[in-house]
Design a protein around this motif. Structure first.
Motif, PDB file in Angstrom:
ATOM      1  N   THR A  23       0.816  -1.217   0.000  1.00 19.92           N
ATOM      2  CA  THR A  23       0.000   0.000   0.000  1.00 19.92           C
ATOM      3  C   THR A  23       0.850   1.267   0.000  1.00 19.92           C
ATOM      4  O   THR A  23       0.339   2.357   0.248  1.00 19.92           O
ATOM      5  CB  THR A  23      -0.952   0.025   1.218  1.00 19.92           C
ATOM      6  N   LYS A  26       0.754   3.200   3.309  1.00 18.31           N
ATOM      7  CA  LYS A  26      -0.513   3.767   3.773  1.00 18.31           C
ATOM      8  C   LYS A  26      -1.211   2.909   4.834  1.00 18.31           C
ATOM      9  O   LYS A  26      -1.757   3.431   5.796  1.00 18.31           O
ATOM     10  CB  LYS A  26      -1.466   3.953   2.590  1.00 18.31           C
ATOM     11  N   LEU A  27      -1.204   1.590   4.668  1.00 11.83           N
ATOM     12  CA  LEU A  27      -1.928   0.700   5.588  1.00 11.83           C
ATOM     13  C   LEU A  27      -0.962   0.042   6.554  1.00 11.83           C
ATOM     14  O   LEU A  27      -0.080  -0.710   6.168  1.00 11.83           O
ATOM     15  CB  LEU A  27      -2.694  -0.375   4.806  1.00 11.83           C
ATOM     16  N   ARG A  28      -1.156   0.366   7.845  1.00 12.20           N
ATOM     17  CA  ARG A  28      -0.328  -0.209   8.901  1.00 12.20           C
ATOM     18  C   ARG A  28      -1.153  -1.177   9.729  1.00 12.20           C
ATOM     19  O   ARG A  28      -2.231  -0.829  10.208  1.00 12.20           O
ATOM     20  CB  ARG A  28       0.196   0.879   9.839  1.00 12.20           C
ATOM     21  N   LEU A 149      -8.888   2.521   1.511  1.00 11.98           N
ATOM     22  CA  LEU A 149      -7.516   2.735   1.044  1.00 11.98           C
ATOM     23  C   LEU A 149      -7.448   3.826  -0.015  1.00 11.98           C
ATOM     24  O   LEU A 149      -6.511   4.628  -0.037  1.00 11.98           O
ATOM     25  CB  LEU A 149      -6.932   1.442   0.473  1.00 11.98           C
ATOM     26  N   THR A 152      -8.313   7.561   1.863  1.00  8.62           N
ATOM     27  CA  THR A 152      -7.614   8.080   3.041  1.00  8.62           C
ATOM     28  C   THR A 152      -6.139   8.336   2.743  1.00  8.62           C
ATOM     29  O   THR A 152      -5.594   7.827   1.774  1.00  8.62           O
ATOM     30  CB  THR A 152      -7.725   7.099   4.231  1.00  8.62           C
ATOM     31  N   ASP A 153      -5.507   9.100   3.617  1.00  9.37           N
ATOM     32  CA  ASP A 153      -4.080   9.375   3.489  1.00  9.37           C
ATOM     33  C   ASP A 153      -3.243   8.480   4.390  1.00  9.37           C
ATOM     34  O   ASP A 153      -2.073   8.249   4.126  1.00  9.37           O
ATOM     35  CB  ASP A 153      -3.802  10.845   3.812  1.00  9.37           C
ATOM     36  N   ALA A 154      -3.835   7.989   5.465  1.00 13.77           N
ATOM     37  CA  ALA A 154      -3.181   7.058   6.377  1.00 13.77           C
ATOM     38  C   ALA A 154      -4.262   6.158   6.949  1.00 13.77           C
ATOM     39  O   ALA A 154      -5.374   6.610   7.229  1.00 13.77           O
ATOM     40  CB  ALA A 154      -2.475   7.810   7.503  1.00 13.77           C
ATOM     41  N   PHE A 168      -8.158   6.075  10.572  1.00 17.74           N
ATOM     42  CA  PHE A 168      -7.747   6.687   9.309  1.00 17.74           C
ATOM     43  C   PHE A 168      -7.713   8.193   9.414  1.00 17.74           C
ATOM     44  O   PHE A 168      -8.324   8.792  10.282  1.00 17.74           O
ATOM     45  CB  PHE A 168      -8.629   6.239   8.135  1.00 17.74           C
ATOM     46  N   ARG A 175      -5.660  15.439  -2.583  1.00 18.88           N
ATOM     47  CA  ARG A 175      -5.072  14.108  -2.601  1.00 18.88           C
ATOM     48  C   ARG A 175      -3.851  14.120  -3.526  1.00 18.88           C
ATOM     49  O   ARG A 175      -3.927  14.618  -4.641  1.00 18.88           O
ATOM     50  CB  ARG A 175      -6.089  13.110  -3.119  1.00 18.88           C
ATOM     51  N   ALA A 181       3.049  10.792  -4.383  1.00 18.04           N
ATOM     52  CA  ALA A 181       3.123   9.880  -3.244  1.00 18.04           C
ATOM     53  C   ALA A 181       4.422   9.083  -3.271  1.00 18.04           C
ATOM     54  O   ALA A 181       5.079   8.886  -2.249  1.00 18.04           O
ATOM     55  CB  ALA A 181       1.912   8.952  -3.227  1.00 18.04           C
ATOM     56  N   ARG A 185       7.537   9.372  -0.582  1.00 14.96           N
ATOM     57  CA  ARG A 185       7.978   8.198   0.170  1.00 14.96           C
ATOM     58  C   ARG A 185       9.454   7.908  -0.052  1.00 14.96           C
ATOM     59  O   ARG A 185      10.188   7.560   0.870  1.00 14.96           O
ATOM     60  CB  ARG A 185       7.156   6.984  -0.217  1.00 14.96           C
TER      61      ARG A 185
END
Length: 190
Positions: A23, A26-28, A149, A152-154, A168, A175, A181, A185
């Motif tokens: 992701t 983004k997805l933890r 997903l 959202t930003d986080a 989230f 965005r 992005a 990163r």
């Protein structure tokens, strides 16, 4: 028993690393003691709302749409906030035996945590449930995580046999594009 516990811990770490990598950070996948993520929330909540029945999800959506407007969020980001909120709240009610929504807001972002009292997402289904469009183990379209997903930003997820908590954040700024992005990163790696 020790071997089984170690194996489960290794699977959880593997799932955490894969979800984070796939992701783009983004997805933890987090543990209960990591909720809400301290790097994303530093203030007291603005609102707490119990989620029991579908009208509760609708009420939360309307409150957050208004909050987005009050914080000067762009229309597209308000839509993102409302989409993610509706998906998470509806899942908590429909699949998680109800739950609790907590909201934070500042000039930069609106942040939402939704926790439920369900049976959680089975580790064997975690990757597909969070990443695959249309995947569901229940009667559902299976689009909830995909939509969260995308909007959202986080996003942080904590799930086990005692329930699921989704956290989230949607930023007030537009965005970022996929290229922006990636640069954000990996730009500091040089």
């Amino acid at each position: 028993n020790l071997s089984l516990t170690e194996s489960e811990q290794q699977r959880r770490v593997f799932n955490r690393d894969v979800l984070l990598a796939v992701t783009g950070g983004k997805l933890r996948l987090v543990e209960h003691d990591e909720m809400p993520p301290p790097d994303l929330v530093t203030e007291q909540p603005l609102l707490t709302l119990t989620l029991r029945v579908p009208p509760d999800a609708s009420a939360l959506r309307h409150i957050l749409c208004r909050l987005g407007q009050e914080t000067g969020m762009e229309a597209e980001r308000i839509d993102d906030l409302c989409t993610a909120t509706t998906e998470a709240a509806t899942n908590a009610i429909k699949h998680g035996n109800g739950g609790l929504a907590t909201v934070w807001a500042d000039r930069d972002a609106v942040t939402v945590q939704i926790e439920d009292h369900g049976t959680g997402i089975a580790p064997a289904h975690l990757a597909r449930a969070t990443l695959e469009q249309g995947f569901s183990t229940r009667v559902s379209l299976g689009m909830g995580f995909h939509l969260m997903l995308q909007s959202t930003d986080a996003l942080a997820l904590c799930t086990d046999s005692h329930g699921t908590t989704i956290f989230f954040q949607v930023f007030n700024k537009p965005r970022p594009t996929v290229q922006e992005a990636v640069l954000a990163r990996y730009g500091s790696i040089v």
